[in-house]
Design an enzyme around this catalytic site. Sequence first.
Site, PDB file in Angstrom:
ATOM      1  N   GLY A  20       1.567  -0.685  -4.499  1.00  0.00           N
ATOM      2  CA  GLY A  20       0.888   0.515  -4.985  1.00  0.00           C
ATOM      3  C   GLY A  20       1.199   1.657  -4.044  1.00  0.00           C
ATOM      4  CD  GLU A  21       1.528   6.153  -1.810  1.00  0.00           C
ATOM      5  OE1 GLU A  21       2.661   5.928  -2.255  1.00  0.00           O
ATOM      6  OE2 GLU A  21       1.325   6.460  -0.605  1.00  0.00           O
ATOM      7  CB  SER A  22      -0.276   2.379   1.927  1.00  0.00           C
ATOM      8  OG  SER A  22       0.707   3.324   2.303  1.00  0.00           O
ATOM      9  CB  CYS A  33       5.434  -3.244  -1.800  1.00  0.00           C
ATOM     10  SG  CYS A  33       6.462  -1.787  -1.636  1.00  0.00           S
ATOM     11  NE  ARG A  84       3.344   4.864   3.489  1.00  0.00           N
ATOM     12  CZ  ARG A  84       3.049   6.097   3.081  1.00  0.00           C
ATOM     13  NH1 ARG A  84       2.744   7.028   3.952  1.00  0.00           N
ATOM     14  NH2 ARG A  84       3.060   6.386   1.798  1.00  0.00           N
ATOM     15  CB  ILE A 118       9.333  -0.107  -6.212  1.00  0.00           C
ATOM     16  CG1 ILE A 118       9.941  -1.044  -7.271  1.00  0.00           C
ATOM     17  CG2 ILE A 118       8.920   1.228  -6.846  1.00  0.00           C
ATOM     18  CD1 ILE A 118       8.954  -1.538  -8.301  1.00  0.00           C
ATOM     19  NE  ARG A 119       7.088   5.657  -4.093  1.00  0.00           N
ATOM     20  CZ  ARG A 119       5.875   5.721  -3.587  1.00  0.00           C
ATOM     21  NH1 ARG A 119       5.671   6.318  -2.453  1.00  0.00           N
ATOM     22  NH2 ARG A 119       4.860   5.231  -4.230  1.00  0.00           N
ATOM     23  CG  HIS A 161       7.116  -4.817  -5.990  1.00  0.00           C
ATOM     24  ND1 HIS A 161       5.769  -4.579  -6.014  1.00  0.00           N
ATOM     25  CD2 HIS A 161       7.667  -3.759  -5.344  1.00  0.00           C
ATOM     26  CE1 HIS A 161       5.494  -3.438  -5.420  1.00  0.00           C
ATOM     27  NE2 HIS A 161       6.633  -2.915  -5.000  1.00  0.00           N
ATOM     28  CD  GLU A 209       4.475  -7.539  -7.551  1.00  0.00           C
ATOM     29  OE1 GLU A 209       5.017  -8.337  -6.768  1.00  0.00           O
ATOM     30  OE2 GLU A 209       4.346  -6.322  -7.286  1.00  0.00           O
TER      31      GLU A 209
HETATM   32  N1  GLN Z   1       5.737   3.598  -0.599  1.00  0.00           N
HETATM   33  C1  GLN Z   1       4.444   3.010  -0.887  1.00  0.00           C
HETATM   34  C2  GLN Z   1       3.491   3.206   0.282  1.00  0.00           C
HETATM   35  O1  GLN Z   1       3.894   3.666   1.304  1.00  0.00           O
HETATM   36  C3  GLN Z   1       4.549   1.537  -1.201  1.00  0.00           C
HETATM   37  C4  GLN Z   1       5.317   1.335  -2.483  1.00  0.00           C
HETATM   38  C5  GLN Z   1       5.029   0.050  -3.207  1.00  0.00           C
HETATM   39  O2  GLN Z   1       4.024  -0.633  -2.970  1.00  0.00           O
HETATM   40  N2  GLN Z   1       5.879  -0.254  -4.138  1.00  0.00           N
HETATM   41  O3  GLN Z   1       2.337   2.910   0.159  1.00  0.00           O
END
Ligand code: GLN
Length: 196
Positions: free
Chosen positions: A46-48, A81, A108, A137-138, A173, A175
Amino acid sequence: MIVGVLALQGDFAEHINMLTACGVKAVAVRYAADLDALDGLIIPGGESTAVDKLTDDGSAPIFSAIKKKISEQQLPVYGTCMGSIFLAKDIEGSKQGRLAVMDVKVRRNAFGPQRRSFEADLAIEALGAEPFPAVFIRAPLITECGADVEILAQLNDGIVMARQNNLLVTAFHPEITGDLRVHRYFLAMVAAHKLQ
Ligand code: GLN
Protein backbone atom coordinates in the site's frame (compact mmCIF):
# COMPACT_ATOMS: atom_id res chain seq x y z
CA MET A 1 -5.04 -21.81 11.92
CA ILE A 2 -6.36 -18.26 11.65
CA VAL A 3 -4.31 -15.59 9.89
CA GLY A 4 -5.23 -11.91 9.90
CA VAL A 5 -4.53 -9.33 7.24
CA LEU A 6 -4.23 -5.70 8.33
CA ALA A 7 -7.10 -4.09 6.42
CA LEU A 8 -6.67 -0.35 6.97
CA GLN A 9 -5.14 0.45 3.59
CA GLY A 10 -3.60 -1.32 0.61
CA ASP A 11 -4.18 -4.67 -1.11
CA PHE A 12 -5.44 -6.68 1.84
CA ALA A 13 -8.21 -8.36 -0.23
CA GLU A 14 -5.61 -10.08 -2.44
CA HIS A 15 -3.82 -11.49 0.62
CA ILE A 16 -7.12 -12.78 2.01
CA ASN A 17 -7.72 -14.55 -1.33
CA MET A 18 -4.24 -16.12 -1.24
CA LEU A 19 -4.70 -17.37 2.32
CA THR A 20 -8.10 -18.80 1.42
CA ALA A 21 -6.50 -20.53 -1.59
CA CYS A 22 -3.97 -22.05 0.84
CA GLY A 23 -6.89 -23.48 2.85
CA VAL A 24 -6.45 -21.16 5.83
CA LYS A 25 -9.07 -19.07 7.61
CA ALA A 26 -8.27 -15.44 6.80
CA VAL A 27 -9.72 -12.44 8.60
CA ALA A 28 -9.53 -8.69 8.00
CA VAL A 29 -7.94 -6.90 10.95
CA ARG A 30 -8.99 -3.33 11.78
CA TYR A 31 -9.11 -3.11 15.56
CA ALA A 32 -6.75 -4.18 18.33
CA ALA A 33 -9.29 -6.77 19.57
CA ASP A 34 -9.20 -8.47 16.13
CA LEU A 35 -5.66 -9.62 16.93
CA ASP A 36 -6.67 -11.84 19.85
CA ALA A 37 -7.67 -14.91 17.85
CA LEU A 38 -4.79 -14.77 15.37
CA ASP A 39 -1.93 -17.20 14.80
CA GLY A 40 -0.25 -14.89 12.31
CA LEU A 41 -0.65 -11.52 10.61
CA ILE A 42 0.06 -10.15 7.14
CA ILE A 43 0.68 -6.43 6.57
CA PRO A 44 -0.11 -5.80 2.89
CA GLY A 45 1.33 -3.52 0.26
CA GLY A 46 0.00 0.00 0.00
CA GLU A 47 1.39 3.38 0.94
CA SER A 48 3.41 3.63 4.13
CA THR A 49 2.92 7.38 4.49
CA ALA A 50 -0.86 6.83 4.46
CA VAL A 51 -0.56 4.20 7.18
CA ASP A 52 1.73 6.54 9.09
CA LYS A 53 -1.14 9.04 9.25
CA LEU A 54 -3.33 6.39 10.88
CA THR A 55 -0.88 5.60 13.66
CA ASP A 56 -1.45 8.80 15.69
CA ASP A 57 2.29 8.96 16.33
CA GLY A 58 2.28 5.28 17.27
CA SER A 59 -0.42 5.67 19.89
CA ALA A 60 -3.33 4.19 17.89
CA PRO A 61 -4.38 0.99 19.75
CA ILE A 62 -4.11 -1.29 16.70
CA PHE A 63 -0.42 -0.41 16.24
CA SER A 64 0.62 -0.67 19.88
CA ALA A 65 -1.24 -4.00 20.05
CA ILE A 66 0.60 -5.41 16.99
CA LYS A 67 3.92 -4.26 18.41
CA LYS A 68 3.15 -5.89 21.76
CA LYS A 69 2.08 -9.19 20.13
CA ILE A 70 5.39 -9.27 18.24
CA SER A 71 7.60 -8.40 21.19
CA GLU A 72 5.81 -10.44 23.87
CA GLN A 73 4.37 -13.40 21.94
CA GLN A 74 6.60 -13.47 18.85
CA LEU A 75 3.48 -13.34 16.65
CA PRO A 76 4.54 -14.36 13.11
CA VAL A 77 4.11 -11.35 10.81
CA TYR A 78 4.68 -11.11 7.05
CA GLY A 79 5.02 -7.67 5.47
CA THR A 80 4.84 -7.16 1.69
CA CYS A 81 6.27 -3.98 0.22
CA MET A 82 4.60 -1.25 2.35
CA GLY A 83 4.36 -3.90 5.08
CA SER A 84 8.13 -4.39 4.98
CA ILE A 85 8.66 -0.63 5.34
CA PHE A 86 6.27 -0.58 8.27
CA LEU A 87 8.11 -3.39 10.08
CA ALA A 88 11.58 -1.91 9.56
CA LYS A 89 13.60 -0.26 12.31
CA ASP A 90 15.13 2.18 9.87
CA ILE A 91 13.74 4.00 6.82
CA GLU A 92 16.36 5.92 4.85
CA GLY A 93 15.89 9.67 5.21
CA SER A 94 12.48 9.40 6.87
CA LYS A 95 11.02 9.79 10.32
CA GLN A 96 7.60 8.42 9.31
CA GLY A 97 5.82 6.16 11.78
CA ARG A 98 6.64 2.45 11.81
CA LEU A 99 6.54 -0.58 14.06
CA ALA A 100 10.37 -0.68 14.17
CA VAL A 101 10.51 -4.37 15.07
CA MET A 102 12.76 -5.81 12.35
CA ASP A 103 16.45 -5.08 12.28
CA VAL A 104 16.59 -3.82 8.70
CA LYS A 105 17.07 -0.51 6.95
CA VAL A 106 14.88 0.10 3.88
CA ARG A 107 15.00 2.54 1.00
CA ARG A 108 11.51 3.49 -0.17
CA ASN A 109 10.72 3.66 -3.90
CA ALA A 110 14.20 2.27 -4.56
CA PHE A 111 13.46 1.49 -8.21
CA GLY A 112 11.77 4.83 -9.00
CA PRO A 113 8.16 5.91 -9.43
CA GLN A 114 5.06 3.86 -10.28
CA ARG A 115 5.87 3.70 -14.01
CA ARG A 116 9.14 1.94 -13.17
CA SER A 117 7.22 -0.98 -11.68
CA PHE A 118 8.29 -4.33 -13.15
CA GLU A 119 8.24 -8.11 -12.90
CA ALA A 120 11.26 -10.35 -12.46
CA ASP A 121 11.82 -14.09 -12.13
CA LEU A 122 13.59 -14.45 -8.81
CA ALA A 123 15.70 -17.32 -7.57
CA ILE A 124 14.51 -18.08 -4.04
CA GLU A 125 16.25 -21.18 -2.74
CA ALA A 126 13.89 -21.54 0.23
CA LEU A 127 10.96 -21.96 -2.21
CA GLY A 128 12.54 -24.58 -4.47
CA ALA A 129 14.23 -24.61 -7.87
CA GLU A 130 11.50 -22.89 -9.89
CA PRO A 131 12.00 -19.09 -10.06
CA PHE A 132 9.34 -16.96 -8.38
CA PRO A 133 7.36 -14.47 -10.54
CA ALA A 134 8.00 -11.39 -8.40
CA VAL A 135 6.02 -8.18 -9.03
CA PHE A 136 7.67 -4.94 -7.85
CA ILE A 137 5.37 -1.89 -7.54
CA ARG A 138 7.14 1.24 -6.32
CA ALA A 139 9.07 -1.24 -4.27
CA PRO A 140 11.55 -0.67 -1.48
CA LEU A 141 14.92 -2.37 -1.10
CA ILE A 142 16.50 -3.56 2.12
CA THR A 143 19.85 -1.82 2.20
CA GLU A 144 21.19 -3.05 5.54
CA CYS A 145 20.29 -5.81 7.93
CA GLY A 146 21.35 -7.00 11.37
CA ALA A 147 23.19 -10.23 12.15
CA ASP A 148 19.92 -12.04 13.03
CA VAL A 149 18.40 -11.40 9.64
CA GLU A 150 18.47 -14.17 7.04
CA ILE A 151 18.58 -12.95 3.43
CA LEU A 152 16.22 -15.11 1.35
CA ALA A 153 16.35 -13.35 -2.02
CA GLN A 154 18.32 -10.66 -3.82
CA LEU A 155 17.78 -8.79 -7.04
CA ASN A 156 21.08 -7.65 -8.47
CA ASP A 157 22.75 -6.58 -5.22
CA GLY A 158 19.63 -5.48 -3.35
CA ILE A 159 17.87 -7.56 -0.71
CA VAL A 160 14.22 -8.23 -1.60
CA MET A 161 13.21 -11.02 0.80
CA ALA A 162 14.40 -11.53 4.35
CA ARG A 163 13.46 -13.15 7.63
CA GLN A 164 14.26 -12.44 11.25
CA ASN A 165 12.86 -15.14 13.54
CA ASN A 166 9.07 -14.83 13.14
CA LEU A 167 9.16 -11.78 10.89
CA LEU A 168 9.18 -12.17 7.10
CA VAL A 169 9.35 -9.40 4.51
CA THR A 170 9.27 -9.21 0.72
CA ALA A 171 9.77 -6.06 -1.34
CA PHE A 172 7.55 -7.68 -4.00
CA HIS A 173 3.89 -8.74 -4.15
CA PRO A 174 3.23 -12.51 -4.31
CA GLU A 175 -0.45 -11.87 -3.53
CA ILE A 176 -1.10 -10.65 -7.07
CA THR A 177 0.41 -13.73 -8.71
CA GLY A 178 -1.09 -17.20 -8.76
CA ASP A 179 1.98 -18.57 -6.98
CA LEU A 180 1.20 -19.58 -3.40
CA ARG A 181 4.76 -20.48 -2.38
CA VAL A 182 5.65 -17.36 -0.35
CA HIS A 183 2.33 -17.54 1.51
CA ARG A 184 2.91 -21.25 2.15
CA TYR A 185 6.40 -20.45 3.45
CA PHE A 186 4.88 -17.93 5.87
CA LEU A 187 2.16 -20.40 6.90
CA ALA A 188 4.87 -22.94 7.78
CA MET A 189 6.38 -20.28 10.09
CA VAL A 190 2.92 -19.75 11.63
CA ALA A 191 2.38 -23.49 12.09
CA ALA A 192 5.81 -23.94 13.72
CA HIS A 193 5.09 -21.07 16.11
CA LYS A 194 1.71 -22.53 17.03
CA LEU A 195 3.36 -25.82 18.03
CA GLN A 196 5.87 -24.13 20.33
N1 GLN B 1 6.19 3.00 -2.21
C1 GLN B 1 5.25 2.59 -1.19
C2 GLN B 1 5.65 3.14 0.17
O1 GLN B 1 6.69 3.70 0.29
C3 GLN B 1 5.13 1.08 -1.11
C4 GLN B 1 4.54 0.54 -2.38
C5 GLN B 1 3.85 -0.80 -2.25
O2 GLN B 1 3.51 -1.26 -1.15
N2 GLN B 1 3.60 -1.39 -3.37
O3 GLN B 1 4.90 3.01 1.09
